[in-house]
Design a protein around this motif. Structure first.
Motif, PDB file in Angstrom:
ATOM      1  N   ASP A 202       0.804  -1.212   0.000  1.00 30.70           N
ATOM      2  CA  ASP A 202       0.000   0.000   0.000  1.00 30.70           C
ATOM      3  C   ASP A 202       0.844   1.272   0.000  1.00 30.70           C
ATOM      4  O   ASP A 202       0.327   2.368   0.211  1.00 30.70           O
ATOM      5  CB  ASP A 202      -0.973   0.019   1.178  1.00 30.70           C
ATOM      6  CG  ASP A 202      -0.275  -0.046   2.527  1.00 30.70           C
ATOM      7  OD1 ASP A 202       0.971  -0.101   2.549  1.00 30.70           O
ATOM      8  OD2 ASP A 202      -0.979  -0.052   3.560  1.00 30.70           O
TER       9      ASP A 202
ATOM     10  N   TYR B  60      -0.386  -8.995  -4.047  1.00 28.67           N
ATOM     11  CA  TYR B  60      -0.183  -7.748  -4.781  1.00 28.67           C
ATOM     12  C   TYR B  60       0.839  -7.938  -5.910  1.00 28.67           C
ATOM     13  O   TYR B  60       0.642  -7.462  -7.037  1.00 28.67           O
ATOM     14  CB  TYR B  60       0.277  -6.665  -3.802  1.00 28.67           C
ATOM     15  CG  TYR B  60       0.607  -5.341  -4.445  1.00 28.67           C
ATOM     16  CD1 TYR B  60      -0.392  -4.428  -4.776  1.00 28.67           C
ATOM     17  CD2 TYR B  60       1.928  -4.995  -4.727  1.00 28.67           C
ATOM     18  CE1 TYR B  60      -0.090  -3.212  -5.362  1.00 28.67           C
ATOM     19  CE2 TYR B  60       2.247  -3.783  -5.315  1.00 28.67           C
ATOM     20  CZ  TYR B  60       1.229  -2.899  -5.629  1.00 28.67           C
ATOM     21  OH  TYR B  60       1.532  -1.692  -6.217  1.00 28.67           O
TER      22      TYR B  60
ATOM     23  N   TYR C 245      -3.094  -9.028  -7.926  1.00 25.60           N
ATOM     24  CA  TYR C 245      -4.413  -8.944  -7.305  1.00 25.60           C
ATOM     25  C   TYR C 245      -4.642  -7.550  -6.723  1.00 25.60           C
ATOM     26  O   TYR C 245      -3.705  -6.861  -6.304  1.00 25.60           O
ATOM     27  CB  TYR C 245      -4.552  -9.982  -6.188  1.00 25.60           C
ATOM     28  CG  TYR C 245      -4.719 -11.392  -6.679  1.00 25.60           C
ATOM     29  CD1 TYR C 245      -5.986 -11.893  -6.961  1.00 25.60           C
ATOM     30  CD2 TYR C 245      -3.622 -12.235  -6.846  1.00 25.60           C
ATOM     31  CE1 TYR C 245      -6.159 -13.203  -7.406  1.00 25.60           C
ATOM     32  CE2 TYR C 245      -3.770 -13.536  -7.293  1.00 25.60           C
ATOM     33  CZ  TYR C 245      -5.040 -14.016  -7.568  1.00 25.60           C
ATOM     34  OH  TYR C 245      -5.192 -15.304  -8.004  1.00 25.60           O
ATOM     35  N   GLU C 246      -5.914  -7.158  -6.660  1.00 30.91           N
ATOM     36  CA  GLU C 246      -6.290  -5.923  -5.981  1.00 30.91           C
ATOM     37  C   GLU C 246      -6.440  -6.235  -4.492  1.00 30.91           C
ATOM     38  O   GLU C 246      -7.251  -7.081  -4.108  1.00 30.91           O
ATOM     39  CB  GLU C 246      -7.611  -5.389  -6.535  1.00 30.91           C
ATOM     40  CG  GLU C 246      -8.068  -4.091  -5.886  1.00 30.91           C
ATOM     41  CD  GLU C 246      -9.432  -3.634  -6.368  1.00 30.91           C
ATOM     42  OE1 GLU C 246      -9.909  -2.603  -5.861  1.00 30.91           O
ATOM     43  OE2 GLU C 246     -10.023  -4.309  -7.237  1.00 30.91           O
ATOM     44  N   VAL C 247      -5.660  -5.576  -3.671  1.00 33.32           N
ATOM     45  CA  VAL C 247      -5.698  -5.859  -2.232  1.00 33.32           C
ATOM     46  C   VAL C 247      -6.069  -4.588  -1.472  1.00 33.32           C
ATOM     47  O   VAL C 247      -5.817  -3.473  -1.928  1.00 33.32           O
ATOM     48  CB  VAL C 247      -4.337  -6.403  -1.723  1.00 33.32           C
ATOM     49  CG1 VAL C 247      -3.972  -7.696  -2.444  1.00 33.32           C
ATOM     50  CG2 VAL C 247      -3.234  -5.367  -1.877  1.00 33.32           C
ATOM     51  N   PRO C 248      -6.695  -4.740  -0.299  1.00 35.10           N
ATOM     52  CA  PRO C 248      -7.057  -3.560   0.486  1.00 35.10           C
ATOM     53  C   PRO C 248      -5.829  -2.899   1.104  1.00 35.10           C
ATOM     54  O   PRO C 248      -4.878  -3.578   1.491  1.00 35.10           O
ATOM     55  CB  PRO C 248      -7.972  -4.133   1.570  1.00 35.10           C
ATOM     56  CG  PRO C 248      -7.517  -5.546   1.733  1.00 35.10           C
ATOM     57  CD  PRO C 248      -7.114  -5.997   0.361  1.00 35.10           C
ATOM     58  N   THR C 249      -5.865  -1.589   1.194  1.00 38.85           N
ATOM     59  CA  THR C 249      -4.809  -0.875   1.902  1.00 38.85           C
ATOM     60  C   THR C 249      -5.064  -0.969   3.401  1.00 38.85           C
ATOM     61  O   THR C 249      -6.195  -1.180   3.842  1.00 38.85           O
ATOM     62  CB  THR C 249      -4.780   0.600   1.462  1.00 38.85           C
ATOM     63  OG1 THR C 249      -6.104   1.155   1.609  1.00 38.85           O
ATOM     64  CG2 THR C 249      -4.352   0.718   0.016  1.00 38.85           C
TER      65      THR C 249
ATOM     66  N   ASP D 273     -13.390   2.698   0.474  1.00 39.11           N
ATOM     67  CA  ASP D 273     -13.154   1.538  -0.390  1.00 39.11           C
ATOM     68  C   ASP D 273     -13.435   0.255   0.380  1.00 39.11           C
ATOM     69  O   ASP D 273     -13.274   0.212   1.593  1.00 39.11           O
ATOM     70  CB  ASP D 273     -11.692   1.537  -0.869  1.00 39.11           C
ATOM     71  CG  ASP D 273     -11.419   2.618  -1.905  1.00 39.11           C
ATOM     72  OD1 ASP D 273     -12.374   3.058  -2.572  1.00 39.11           O
ATOM     73  OD2 ASP D 273     -10.251   3.025  -2.020  1.00 39.11           O
ATOM     74  N   PRO D 274     -13.869  -0.786  -0.338  1.00 39.79           N
ATOM     75  CA  PRO D 274     -14.071  -0.875  -1.790  1.00 39.79           C
ATOM     76  C   PRO D 274     -15.495  -0.509  -2.203  1.00 39.79           C
ATOM     77  O   PRO D 274     -16.424  -0.572  -1.399  1.00 39.79           O
ATOM     78  CB  PRO D 274     -13.817  -2.363  -2.052  1.00 39.79           C
ATOM     79  CG  PRO D 274     -14.376  -3.038  -0.822  1.00 39.79           C
ATOM     80  CD  PRO D 274     -14.030  -2.107   0.322  1.00 39.79           C
TER      81      PRO D 274
ATOM     82  N   GLY E 200     -12.089  -8.411  -8.666  1.00 42.55           N
ATOM     83  CA  GLY E 200     -12.347  -7.546  -7.529  1.00 42.55           C
ATOM     84  C   GLY E 200     -11.330  -7.703  -6.414  1.00 42.55           C
ATOM     85  O   GLY E 200     -10.398  -8.509  -6.478  1.00 42.55           O
ATOM     86  N   MET E 201     -11.511  -6.936  -5.368  1.00 38.24           N
ATOM     87  CA  MET E 201     -10.582  -6.885  -4.246  1.00 38.24           C
ATOM     88  C   MET E 201     -10.572  -8.193  -3.460  1.00 38.24           C
ATOM     89  O   MET E 201     -11.599  -8.868  -3.324  1.00 38.24           O
ATOM     90  CB  MET E 201     -10.968  -5.722  -3.319  1.00 38.24           C
ATOM     91  CG  MET E 201      -9.981  -5.450  -2.197  1.00 38.24           C
ATOM     92  SD  MET E 201     -10.430  -3.990  -1.202  1.00 38.24           S
ATOM     93  CE  MET E 201      -9.950  -2.673  -2.334  1.00 38.24           C
TER      94      MET E 201
END
Length: 294
Positions: free
Chosen positions: A3, A37, A41-45, A223-224, A235-236
């Protein structure tokens, strides 16, 4: 790190506020997120992941939000105006130490959204909107307590409603349940939205594309974004500590929307068909999910 923020030392206090050493708290989670990441992949911060103290604070906010909707369920009936419902919700929230999150948000003038029949979302309470026998209405409220946010909505059938309207309300709730059943820790958010969409379509309904769920906890909307017309496998990544809403807006007719209301808020179905929405707020856990507000 994935992140763009620095990584604590293994023996430093974890960034989540748990008070534990990093190596005994989020170190393994962060290593796994970094690997995902790096694979694209889309990962949460980390600024949207909630620690133990945050989760307890969100639950306290959610207790007010659930209580609000329970109170509405006891009182709502033919002859009640949406202005009255707004006042109920404001009074209950303030009396329990919270603040209605809707009030003043982006200029919204009331404490709750009241969306009747063909109103998809953001119906503004007023004295003129008096509920009558046969209506269906979505009551969508949100609460701030000690800086933490909760959010949920329910459909109400006013008196005797047509079988078509009752079915729409009931099947929309089941679409939410289909989304909940698709939640898997370290799975993908797109699978949740796809499950909702598939269920609604199988009942002969359409799902609004322009609006969806959202992260909620530290902020009202974070987000998201949670689409309910997403594709599976996208998606995340769903990481323990994420909190977000599942709130599909399901139309009996076409999915197209009409945003032309001069008040700048109220959204209707373009074809005048009925619409329904249920909203729950969930926490992703190590083993599945926990409902926070409903």
């Amino acid at each position: 790190m994935y992140d763009g923020e620095g990584q604590p030392g293994r023996n430093d206090e974890c960034w989540c506020g748990s008070g534990k050493k990093y190596k005994k708290c989020h170190w393994q989670t962060d290593e796994r997120l970094q690997e995902l990441y790096d694979k694209g992949y889309e990962v949460p911060t980390r600024d949207i992941l909630k620690g133990p103290a945050d989760i307890e604070a969100i639950k306290a906010s959610a207790a007010i939000n659930v209580g609000v909707l329970d109170m509405v369920a006891e009182r709502i009936a033919p002859g009640v105006s949406t202005e009255e419902i707004d006042q109920w919700i404001y009074d209950y929230t303030i009396e329990h130490g919270g603040t209605p999150a809707d009030l003043g948000y982006g200029g919204f003038p009331k404490s709750v959204c009241t969306s009747i029949n063909d109103v998809i979302c953001h119906g503004i309470p007023c004295k003129e909107d008096v509920l009558k026998e046969g209506d269906i209405v979505n009551i969508d409220c949100s609460t701030i307590l000690d800086g933490y946010y909760s959010d949920s909505s329910r459909m109400f059938c006013i008196g005797e409603v047509s079988p078509e309207r009752r079915r729409l309300a009931e099947e929309t709730k089941k679409a939410v349940e289909a989304g909940l059943a698709a939640i898997k820790p370290w799975g993908l958010l797109g699978d949740v939205g796809a499950a909702v969409h598939e269920y609604a379509k199988a009942q002969g309904y359409s799902v609004v594309r322009e609006y969806g769920g959202h992260g909620c906890g530290f902020e009202f909307h974070e987000d998201p974004f949670v689409s309910f017309v997403s594709e599976p496998g996208e998606g995340m990544v769903l990481v323990p500590g994420m909190t977000f809403t599942i709130e599909p807006m399901v139309n009996a007719g076409a999915p197209d929307i009409d945003s032309s209301d001069p008040n700048g808020w109220t959204v209707r179905t373009a074809d005048g068909s009925d619409t329904a929405q249920w909203e729950v707020q969930v926490l992703i856990t190590e083993t599945g999910y926990e409902l926070l507000s409903w």
